[in-house]
Design an enzyme around this catalytic site. Structure first.
Site: not given
Ligand code: H2B
Ligand code: FE
Length: 317
Positions: A169, A174, A214, A233
């Site tokens: 992912h 990303h 996302e 992804s």
């Molecule tokens: N933490 C991690 N390690 N990866 C992420 O992609 C992620 C996260 N996304 N914490 C965040 C939350 C996202 O869902 C939003 C900003 O809450």
């Molecule tokens: Fe993500």
């Protein structure tokens, strides 16, 4: 009272240490929950992330043949779909990652190589993390153009499914987008907005992040193209989001599309375990960025945060 926030890129070491709670414990419905070998491997990789300090080289990982196979299964299935449904920016960057960072069906790229590449493109870097962070800590990292990136793989028995972010992912969804200047600025805006924000504001920003970084879609050549990592992804959802076929027998709902508007998106509820019922469609990545900037400038924060790229610090005025 303003919530604590990192002022120097080195303060991200604190963000990570403070909030790693759920990250290193697998949930009971995770496909790897009862697999001792998988869990031991996860602990090894988690250890790398725990020991990492800002500014260090990210250790290189010797991925196992099983891990490479899982990566390859996802990568090869996504290649056809990217050609059809990924945005132009993604499609332009992917060959550069293949040539410079070792993206391939039979190779899992190393985080340090991608981090070096992104730094040259937009100043973004990767930082290893053990698992999910709080929205606040995660978004705060973006203010320093740092993307927290997990290094473990999903469980090999279900290569096309993961209940949490994993390296497929992060690196397929990303990382490529952070090489694009508009997208990098867009992500940076959300990060700056999150510094010292109230819990309600963090919630709204996290929701904007969800519907853009996302699951964002934009219009290109009169068609819907994905720029969100959750789509780029996801074997199933990419096609569903960009060119859904009307259900014949009603087996799959048809998504609703709305123009990208952070004020609206910030209020929208969303499911995390099924395909999205609603997608927000931007006119372009720069349109997405402009609207996000308006939203940020409108936020009632007691100060304005500014990032200094040479010092890697934040000042407020
Ligand atoms: N933490 C991690 N390690 N990866 C992420 O992609 C992620 C996260 N996304 N914490 C965040 C939350 C996202 O869902 C939003 C900003 O809450
Ligand atoms: Fe993500």
């Amino acid at each position: 009272k303003v919530a604590w926030f990192p002022r120097n890129i080195k303060d991200l070491d604190c963000s990570v240490a403070q909030t790693l709670d759920a990250g290193d414990e697998l949930e009971s419905d995770h496909p790897g929950f009862n697999d001792k070998v998988y869990r031991a491997r996860r602990d090894q990789l988690t250890d790398i992330a725990l020991k990492f300090r800002q500014g260090q080289e990210i250790p290189r990982i010797d991925y196992t043949p099983d891990e490479i196979k899982t990566w390859g299964t996802v990568y090869s299935r996504m290649q056809d779909l990217w050609a059809k449904h990924a945005c132009d920016e993604f499609k332009a960057i992917l060959p550069l990652l293949e040539n410079n960072c070792g993206y391939a069906v039979d190779n899992i790229p190393q985080a340090q190589d991608i981090s070096d590449f992104l730094k040259q493109c937009t100043g973004f870097t990767l930082r290893p993390v053990t698992g999910l962070l709080s929205s606040r800590d995660f978004l705060n990292g973006l203010a320093f153009r740092v993307f927290f990136s997990t290094q473990y793989l999903r469980h090999h028995t279900m290569p096309l499914y993961t209940p949490e972010p994993d390296i497929c992912h992060e690196l397929m969804g990303h990382a490529p987008m952070f090489a694009d200047p508009d997208f990098a600025d867009f992500s940076h805006e959300i990060g700056l907005a999150s510094l010292g924000a109230s819990d309600e504001e963090i919630e709204r920003l996290a929701t904007c992040y969800w519907f853009s970084v996302e699951f964002g879609v934009c219009m290109q050549h009169g068609e819907k193209k994905a720029y969100g990592a959750g789509l780029l992804s996801s074997f199933g959802e990419l096609e569903y989001a960009c060119s859904p076929t009307r259900p014949a027998g009603g087996e799959m709902a048809f998504p609703e599309y709305r123009p990208w508007d952070p004020y609206q998106a910030a209020k929208q509820k969303y499911p995390i375990t099924t395909y999205q019922p609603v997608y927000y469609v931007a006119e372009s990545l720069s349109d997405a960025k402009e609207r996000m900037r308006d939203f940020y400038e409108d936020m009632k924060k007691p100060f304005h945060a500014r990032y200094h790229p040479y010092q890697q610090t934040i000042s407020v005025d």
